[in-house]
Scaffold this active site. Structure first.
Site, PDB file in Angstrom:
ATOM      1  N   HIS A 188       0.718  -1.230  -0.049  1.00 12.20           N
ATOM      2  CA  HIS A 188      -0.042  -0.021   0.049  1.00 12.20           C
ATOM      3  C   HIS A 188       0.692   1.428   0.177  1.00 12.20           C
ATOM      4  O   HIS A 188       1.649   1.549   1.017  1.00 12.20           O
ATOM      5  CB  HIS A 188      -0.762   0.018   1.254  1.00 12.20           C
ATOM      6  N   GLU A 191       1.539   3.952   2.724  1.00 14.58           N
ATOM      7  CA  GLU A 191       2.069   3.500   4.180  1.00 14.58           C
ATOM      8  C   GLU A 191       3.451   3.699   4.088  1.00 14.58           C
ATOM      9  O   GLU A 191       4.280   2.693   4.219  1.00 14.58           O
ATOM     10  CB  GLU A 191       1.453   2.030   4.437  1.00 14.58           C
ATOM     11  N   HIS A 281       3.606  -2.775   6.952  1.00 17.25           N
ATOM     12  CA  HIS A 281       2.254  -1.783   6.738  1.00 17.25           C
ATOM     13  C   HIS A 281       2.061  -0.625   7.599  1.00 17.25           C
ATOM     14  O   HIS A 281       2.928  -0.538   8.822  1.00 17.25           O
ATOM     15  CB  HIS A 281       1.107  -2.832   6.735  1.00 17.25           C
ATOM     16  N   GLU A 357       2.167  -3.965  11.545  1.00 20.22           N
ATOM     17  CA  GLU A 357       1.333  -2.769  11.427  1.00 20.22           C
ATOM     18  C   GLU A 357       1.954  -1.745  12.474  1.00 20.22           C
ATOM     19  O   GLU A 357       2.248  -1.954  13.372  1.00 20.22           O
ATOM     20  CB  GLU A 357      -0.087  -2.969  11.757  1.00 20.22           C
TER      21      GLU A 357
END
Length: 397
Positions: A188, A191, A281, A357
């Site tokens: 992504h 990010e 991420h 994350e």
């Protein structure tokens, strides 16, 4: 780290005539993204967050404001409540920079529909962004510096939808007995903390004076893809590539037309094998650093669960920024989405596979009022990750 410019706000200052310029907002640069509704009055700047070029996801913004030095600016993002993750604006503070090197947080409020920044710039040129950007030029520099270490081989796995190189960094002896550690980032593209993380990991891994790195490279070969989505990154997309594909939903059946980035990485993984996999991420809503694992894949078993638990414990020791109390809801057995990288790799290679994350906001466990979560904190987290990898290396195969 330089102190935030916000600490030096001059109250009641009237800029002399030579400092006054016409206000202008621009975004036609690497990763720039915004839609201008109205920019005629300092206290009523109206903007819209632009969606990805070929998809509906909207959250990333990055633009330059000029001609507003010492003016009280009220910047309204009119469609914040319609964005992909509206809950991500709660307790969120945008980032700003005068030089695109030193970034700090500015105050913002979200009423459920509109996000508003109230800020007095201290210079005529200032940048605002959803998170600290990581430019394509930085990416190329990172690849070049890694190769210049003498410990890293750079290769091109293929091309993106728009013909950009898919860079693979290979660090290690590449012998059959080596454990194979794969790390990918920025599926992504918005990010950006993910590539900051990779920079920190590479800085330490390529340091010949670091004993942990030397011990790791005696036993493992690292395969690192710092940016899985160069097209989306340059275009200022949040979540998709130039064809509108969410790469982290393409791993089961990637195609050369819509997801060549995943296709070429998957082919190389099948060639090398994988013993440990990390997909890096950022999360828009949760103000924590956390893992998401493979408990929902068909092959998940007690062996993988035990390695996961040890890995998390070691990472906690390596970095107090990491925690495992808050995160995504665990998947029920057999309910994993195998189109996601971590699940596909974990099932395909029966290995330890994790999605890491990091927050777009701040880390609620260790808050920093000036910078929140930042590129530098992401970089330090990447350095710390090597200690956790070293701790489980003897158990992953």
């Amino acid at each position: 780290m330089q102190a935030p410019a916000e600490r030096f706000t001059i109250r009641g200052f009237e800029p002399p005539p030579f400092m006054v310029q016409r206000m202008q907002i621009s975004h036609n640069f690497d990763a720039g993204s915004i839609e201008i509704v109205s920019a005629d009055q300092f206290e009523n700047i109206q903007l819209r967050i632009r969606p990805d070029n070929a998809a509906h996801f909207a959250q990333w913004f990055y633009f330059r404001l000029q001609g507003a030095a010492y003016q009280h600016c009220t910047i309204k993002f009119l469609n914040a409540g319609e964005c992909a993750y509206p809950k991500g604006w709660a307790d969120y503070q945008p980032m700003a920079s005068y030089d695109r090197v030193n970034w700090f947080r500015v105050a913002a409020e979200f009423d459920g529909e509109v996000m508003t920044i109230d800020h007095v710039p201290l210079a005529n040129s200032i940048y605002y962004a959803y998170f600290e950007p990581y430019s394509y030029e930085q990416h190329l520099n990172l690849v070049g510096q890694a190769q210049g270490s003498g410990l890293c081989q750079v290769s091109c796995l293929g091309a993106t939808v728009e013909g950009r190189d898919m860079d693979l960094l290979t660090i290690g002896h590449e012998v059959e007995s080596d454990l194979k550690v794969w790390i990918i980032a920025r599926q992504h593209p918005g990010e950006t903390m993910a590539e900051w993380f990779v920079e920190g990991l590479l800085n330490r891994l390529l340091d010949p004076q670091d004993p942990t790195s030397r011990a790791l490279l005696d036993r493992a070969t690292f395969y690192v893809v710092p940016n899985m989505n160069p097209d989306g990154a340059i275009r200022g997309n949040l979540r998709t590539n130039a064809a509108g594909a969410n790469l982290n939903r393409e791993w089961l059946e990637p195609t050369a037309e819509t997801s060549p980035e995943v296709l070429c990485v998957r082919e190389k993984m099948r060639e090398t094998g994988v013993d440990l996999f990390l997909d890096i991420h950022g999360d828009e809503g949760l103000p924590y650093v956390f893992f998401s694992g493979t408990e929902g894949i068909p092959s998940y078993d007690a062996r993988i669960a035990a390695i996961e638990n040890e890995f998390k414990a070691l990472f906690k020791l390596a970095s107090p920024d990491f925690q495992d109390e808050h995160g995504y809801e665990r998947k029920a057995p057999g309910q994993a989405d195998l189109s996601m990288a971590t699940n596909w790799v974990g099932e395909q290679f029966r290995c330890l596979a994790y999605t890491l994350e990091m927050p777009f906001k701040d880390n609620a466990n260790l808050p920093d009022d000036d910078y929140g979560w930042s590129g530098q904190r992401s970089l330090r987290l990447g350095e710390a990750m090597l200690s956790a990898i070293y701790g489980v290396l003897g158990k992953v195969r």
